[in-house]
Design an enzyme around this catalytic site. Structure first.
Site: not given
Ligand SMILES: Cc1cc2nc3c(=O)[nH]c(=O)nc-3n(C[C@H](O)[C@H](O)[C@H](O)COP(=O)(O)OP(=O)(O)OC[C@H]3O[C@@H](n4cnc5c(N)ncnc54)[C@H](O)[C@@H]3O)c2cc1C
Length: 309
Positions: A133, A136-137
């Site tokens: 990302c 992010c980094d």
């Molecule tokens: C290493 C890393 C560093 C990052 N750093 C930053 C940063 O500095 N700043 C920033 O803003 N963003 C950062 N991000 C990006 C950020 O984490 C994501 O954009 C954000 O978490 C997306 O949120 P979301 O709720 O859409 O999905 P997610 O956070 O991916 O959450 C989805 C959830 O759904 C669950 N799930 C999936 N499928 C199923 C299913 N079938 N049934 C039940 N549960 C399910 C998963 O277990 C997960 O907990 C980073 C990501 C990573 C990996």
């Protein structure tokens, strides 16, 4: 019968749960297959969530979110949703624990996961110099040299983003042509501080106990090994969109998705199926940031409340 079934407990799902319950929906359950918090809980540093000035871990950022939602009545099931169907205007969910749930509306907030390149050292140094990302980094490498691995649209776009922050970007690609839009290639080529390192395989990402110090690449024609001394390596080799629950028995999806499998939504986070919404990284054109996923969740919940009436 649930008013709303939320699939996924990351920033998008949790924020939707908060807004839906606080906004008056009585029967809202969030299905999360792991611990609530989402993929950011795996990150050791986040410093771009508005209002949180100090660098903190993703776990610290997310720790109070579930409790805040539960205060307003959000129920949480630790369960994986395997499938969603729509029968007679009602959604039917099947879960990994063998439950069948009925819901008036469904929000898919399952996110997407970046693919790994499968290079030696990539897992060892993930979060210690290896990132997926740039938004992010990238800032941590301001004024420094970095390498980007990949040759698609996102690799080139992220290389251009990094070129604005970093002194130099090595764009490392295994072919000599890119799988990207012509305009994206043009933007990349216009950046004087991007050096294209093409037709190579990445042999190794190496470093010490402080983190990454470089990568080794091998020329596919000559076999020559070149070492690039960089403290940061950004891997952009595609993402897996977690849209499995929408897959139907005949192989189609319950709603429209694009070529990458991202769920197509409008500005209300609504899909082309009434009552079915998607938010966060799983949707088209997501910025893939915590603040954006949270905002999507709030937008979806506000519109779901209006839809239920
Ligand atoms: C290493 C890393 C560093 C990052 N750093 C930053 C940063 O500095 N700043 C920033 O803003 N963003 C950062 N991000 C990006 C950020 O984490 C994501 O954009 C954000 O978490 C997306 O949120 P979301 O709720 O859409 O999905 P997610 O956070 O991916 O959450 C989805 C959830 O759904 C669950 N799930 C999936 N499928 C199923 C299913 N079938 N049934 C039940 N549960 C399910 C998963 O277990 C997960 O907990 C980073 C990501 C990573 C990996």
């Amino acid at each position: 019968m649930l008013d709303l079934a939320i699939i996924g407990g990351g920033p998008a799902g949790l924020t939707a749960g908060l807004y839906a319950t606080r906004g008056g929906l009585k029967n809202v359950t969030m299905f999360e297959m792991g611990m609530p918090g989402g993929q950011i809980t795996g990150s050791s540093e986040i410093e771009n969530y508005p209002g949180q000035g100090n660098v903190m871990s993703g776990m610290e950022l997310m720790q109070n979110w579930p409790e805040q939602c539960q205060k307003f009545g959000l129920k949480h099931e630790m369960d994986q949703v395997l499938n969603v169907k729509k029968v007679n205007n009602i959604f039917e969910l099947t879960t990994g624990n063998g439950n069948k749930i009925e819901a008036k509306t469904v929000l898919l907030a399952t996110g997407s996961v970046p693919r790994r390149a499968g290079v030696k050292g990539e897992d060892e140094f993930f979060g210690r110099g290896v990132s997926t990302c740039a938004t992010c980094d990238g800032f941590f490498y301001k004024g420094k040299e970095v390498a980007v691995i990949g040759g698609g649209d996102s690799a080139l776009e992220e290389a251009v983003y990094l070129a604005k922050l970093c002194s130099k970007v090595y764009l490392v690609h295994r072919r000599d042509t890119y799988r990207a839009a012509p305009s994206t290639i043009e933007h990349m080529k216009a950046c004087e501080n991007i050096e294209e390192v093409t037709n190579v395989t990445t042999e190794e990402i190496f470093g010490d106990n402080m983190g990454v110090t470089g990568i080794k690449v091998k020329d596919k024609n000559t076999g020559d090994i070149r070492t690039l001394d960089v403290p940061g390596v950004f891997v952009f080799v595609g993402r897996d969109v977690l849209n499995e629950p929408l897959k139907q028995e005949d192989g189609t999806f319950l709603c429209d998705v694009n070529e990458q499998g991202e769920v197509i939504v409008d500005l209300k986070m609504k899909t082309n199926i009434d009552g079915l919404y998607a938010a966060g990284d799983v949707r088209i054109d997501a910025a893939k940031q915590v603040v954006c996923a949270a905002a999507d969740g709030a937008t979806a919940a506000v519109n779901i409340i209006e839809y239920i009436g």
